[in-house]
Design a protein around this motif. Sequence first.
Motif, PDB file in Angstrom:
ATOM      1  N   GLY A   1       2.387  -0.156  33.682  1.00  0.00           N
ATOM      2  CA  GLY A   1       1.489   0.515  34.625  1.00  0.00           C
ATOM      3  C   GLY A   1       2.051   1.711  35.370  1.00  0.00           C
ATOM      4  O   GLY A   1       1.469   2.151  36.361  1.00  0.00           O
ATOM      5  N   TYR A   2       3.195   2.232  34.921  1.00  0.00           N
ATOM      6  CA  TYR A   2       3.763   3.419  35.564  1.00  0.00           C
ATOM      7  C   TYR A   2       4.052   4.484  34.499  1.00  0.00           C
ATOM      8  O   TYR A   2       5.205   4.710  34.136  1.00  0.00           O
ATOM      9  CB  TYR A   2       5.062   3.072  36.313  1.00  0.00           C
ATOM     10  N   PRO A   3       3.010   5.137  33.999  1.00  0.00           N
ATOM     11  CA  PRO A   3       3.230   6.091  32.900  1.00  0.00           C
ATOM     12  C   PRO A   3       4.133   7.271  33.270  1.00  0.00           C
ATOM     13  O   PRO A   3       4.751   7.874  32.404  1.00  0.00           O
ATOM     14  CB  PRO A   3       1.820   6.566  32.551  1.00  0.00           C
TER      15      PRO A   3
ATOM     16  N   TRP B   1      11.180   3.463  45.277  1.00  0.00           N
ATOM     17  CA  TRP B   1      12.122   2.376  44.970  1.00  0.00           C
ATOM     18  C   TRP B   1      11.362   1.062  44.813  1.00  0.00           C
ATOM     19  O   TRP B   1      11.738   0.213  44.006  1.00  0.00           O
ATOM     20  CB  TRP B   1      13.185   2.269  46.071  1.00  0.00           C
ATOM     21  N   GLU B   2      10.272   0.918  45.579  1.00  0.00           N
ATOM     22  CA  GLU B   2       9.465  -0.296  45.485  1.00  0.00           C
ATOM     23  C   GLU B   2       8.818  -0.383  44.096  1.00  0.00           C
ATOM     24  O   GLU B   2       8.764  -1.454  43.487  1.00  0.00           O
ATOM     25  CB  GLU B   2       8.401  -0.268  46.608  1.00  0.00           C
ATOM     26  N   ASP B   3       8.323   0.772  43.586  1.00  0.00           N
ATOM     27  CA  ASP B   3       7.760   0.817  42.222  1.00  0.00           C
ATOM     28  C   ASP B   3       8.826   0.375  41.213  1.00  0.00           C
ATOM     29  O   ASP B   3       8.538  -0.356  40.266  1.00  0.00           O
ATOM     30  CB  ASP B   3       7.338   2.249  41.835  1.00  0.00           C
ATOM     31  N   LEU B   4      10.029   0.874  41.439  1.00  0.00           N
ATOM     32  CA  LEU B   4      11.114   0.544  40.509  1.00  0.00           C
ATOM     33  C   LEU B   4      11.351  -0.965  40.482  1.00  0.00           C
ATOM     34  O   LEU B   4      11.560  -1.561  39.420  1.00  0.00           O
ATOM     35  CB  LEU B   4      12.405   1.267  40.926  1.00  0.00           C
ATOM     36  N   HIS B   5      11.293  -1.570  41.672  1.00  0.00           N
ATOM     37  CA  HIS B   5      11.510  -3.014  41.759  1.00  0.00           C
ATOM     38  C   HIS B   5      10.394  -3.783  41.051  1.00  0.00           C
ATOM     39  O   HIS B   5      10.652  -4.658  40.217  1.00  0.00           O
ATOM     40  CB  HIS B   5      11.607  -3.427  43.234  1.00  0.00           C
TER      41      HIS B   5
ATOM     42  N   GLY C   1      12.009   6.322  49.251  1.00  0.00           N
ATOM     43  CA  GLY C   1      12.088   5.069  50.003  1.00  0.00           C
ATOM     44  C   GLY C   1      10.968   4.991  51.016  1.00  0.00           C
ATOM     45  O   GLY C   1      10.136   5.901  51.085  1.00  0.00           O
ATOM     46  N   PRO C   2      10.945   3.943  51.844  1.00  0.00           N
ATOM     47  CA  PRO C   2       9.887   3.836  52.848  1.00  0.00           C
ATOM     48  C   PRO C   2       9.960   4.942  53.901  1.00  0.00           C
ATOM     49  O   PRO C   2       8.978   5.241  54.560  1.00  0.00           O
ATOM     50  CB  PRO C   2      10.141   2.473  53.495  1.00  0.00           C
ATOM     51  N   VAL C   3      11.120   5.558  54.065  1.00  0.00           N
ATOM     52  CA  VAL C   3      11.272   6.609  55.084  1.00  0.00           C
ATOM     53  C   VAL C   3      11.196   8.003  54.475  1.00  0.00           C
ATOM     54  O   VAL C   3      10.477   8.867  54.961  1.00  0.00           O
ATOM     55  CB  VAL C   3      12.608   6.422  55.856  1.00  0.00           C
TER      56      VAL C   3
END
Lengths: 442, 283
Positions: free
Chosen positions: A176-178, A184-188, A309-311
């Motif tokens: 789901g990530y073409p 980083w969250e997507d990576l996880h 990242g989140p920041v």
Amino acid sequence: MPELTTKEVNRMTKISRRKFLGTAAGATAVSAFPHVWIRPAWAQTKEVRILAWTHFVPAYDKWYDSFAEQWSTKTGIKVTIDHIPHLQIPAKIAAEVATQSGHDIVQLVGTGTEKWSNALLDVQDAADRIGKKYGGFTPLADNYCKVAADGHYHSIPDFFIDFPGLYRKDLWTEVGYPNGPDTWEDLHKGGMKLKAKGFPIGIGLAHHDDSRASWRAIMWSYGGSEVAKDGKTITYNSKEVREALKFNKALYKDCMTPEVLAWDDASNNRLLASGRGSWIHNPISAYRTIEGSNKELADKIYVSLSPKGPVTRRSFANCRAYGVTKFSKNADGAKAFLEALADSYRDAAKASTGYNMPFLKNYAKPPFPIISEDPKLKPLEQDAEYHFTTGYPGPLTPAADEVYQQFVMVDALAQFATDKMDLEQTVKWAEEKIKAIYAKFV
Amino acid sequence: MDARMAWRRIKRDYGPYLPLSPYLFVVLFPFYWMVITAFKRDRDLYNLETAPFWFKEPPTLDHVRLLLEGTLFLKWLQNSLMIGVLVVIITLLLALPAAYALARMRFPGAQPLSTAMFLSYLIPSTLLFIPLSQVVRGLGFIDSVWALVIVYPSFTLPFCTWLLMGFVRTVPKEIEESAQIDGCTRFQAFRMIIIPVIVPGIITAGIFAFTLTYQEFIYALTFISASANKTISYGVTSDLVRGDVYYWGSLMSGALIGAVPVAIVYAFSLDHFIHGLTAGALK
């Protein structure tokens, strides 16, 4: 008497071996003597000697050598470039500084301007001339080449090596990530699914360059840092660092295999080249190598920005700059050479196949050589905006360098990720180490 | 019956090799790996889906070609051999009299001196390269192979002296004394009696000095810059490890070809190891 005869006979039987060894040794010595004894011509002529790394693109070194030759023809100053692996350069510089002799120009790889500042000339004049021509240097260049004590450049920035994401488009499309993981969250999330399918992601967690670069990128993207902007206040014991550590541990456990604990700089390249890796955090060298050896696999590999990242989005820049040594016999020639090299940045970037990233503001705008022409590499156009180096958000001080060289952050994370320490113990352990190092430089 | 006989024959002929096989595996496997990697295509090398111990794709000479045509490998090999031979000569010329003096002559401090000499071998080169670079610079040998010729004996000498002391001590004093009674001076006795008897020791020391020199890295890295002056151990790694890209095939080819001279040196001297050390003395 018969005993004597036997000895003589023995000697006679050994003579052929002895003769052989003696003759071989003599011949080697005689043939080598004139060759090694004649002192090189540079002793008598005006010369600039450069110590540089062996660039990962052999074609770049060829371009560099031929550029030096052309400059030499134009100026009458002989240029000799000695290429050695980047990991060996600090030892070489240490020996040259101790003897106050050696190369006129030394390449500073990863760190070095602050550390060797006592042995390097103030090159602010040359930096000013270059900056004026090309819109000034980026803050990253300031950080890498300026010495805090006098606020002057003691090295001339050359290029930085970026850390984007290299991902397998076919695999990430399946989860789901073409366009690859953007955060980083997507990576996880994606990495967990891909590991389950037998395609782990790979970030080294050991004593090598890539490890200390990648984990810093995550920490910065989470808003954490080892030190404040003043370069003195230790900020490791923070909520942001804790969040980053927790995320890193999850990333290690869910998306990687324990082999990353024993990696070197080439290991993530190998993971991707093996067809088993789904994502690595690495300069484009890994992609370029696969392009040369396995076109089919290279077609599936794409480049994305280092995840956000989140920041914020931050990544680590491994910088390259040139210092002119105080023991140089031709400092003016050395500076002139570096100015000419800066003038030729675009040719250099082309020869590096898009590996060398710019430090000069005018060069840091698209179109980039190679990068802007290749849709796969186009994301790298933004690299200069979000790449920072050791000590960020503060300057690259000798203390920051020592924390980097001692792998404090990598060791802290490795102990936490492998359950040898809990979160609080990890933060305490690393903070104490960092404080002890910074205390040495007060 | 025939089967039993055959089994006995196998046991008799091959049984003694059985305890040797784990040792052979440990010793020979790196060479085996070196050989197949030197001729494996990169794609084949990185392919985890096939057995790594053999070729899936046809072997290639590309890596050897890159080594021989894309680097100064032959020059590095020549430098290493020349330095090795010169260091062996210097080491033996200095270590032999030193070993004899320490083993045979009674003088105050002989024992502590010999211990100190051996201890100096234990100081790592990573600590010594900076002070030694000042010596090399003082002699004007920076970036010359002569730098290595004069520096390498700093670690071959203590070890070889210590080794040769052991060999000298095993020669019965009586032989030397007999020679002196027959009119030899001490030096003549050393030259005509001791040296011929300890030839296996001299060869062993020579081989150790050669291999220690041949594989040395840190001093070569520190004192040599120009590619044409590099040694094989330094040249191969400096030109075939580029950033995070390792040219494994060419690195293994370099290691393989580089191992040949050492193998030849060992092959030439093998019979001396087999000969009994004091056999000549007791005749």
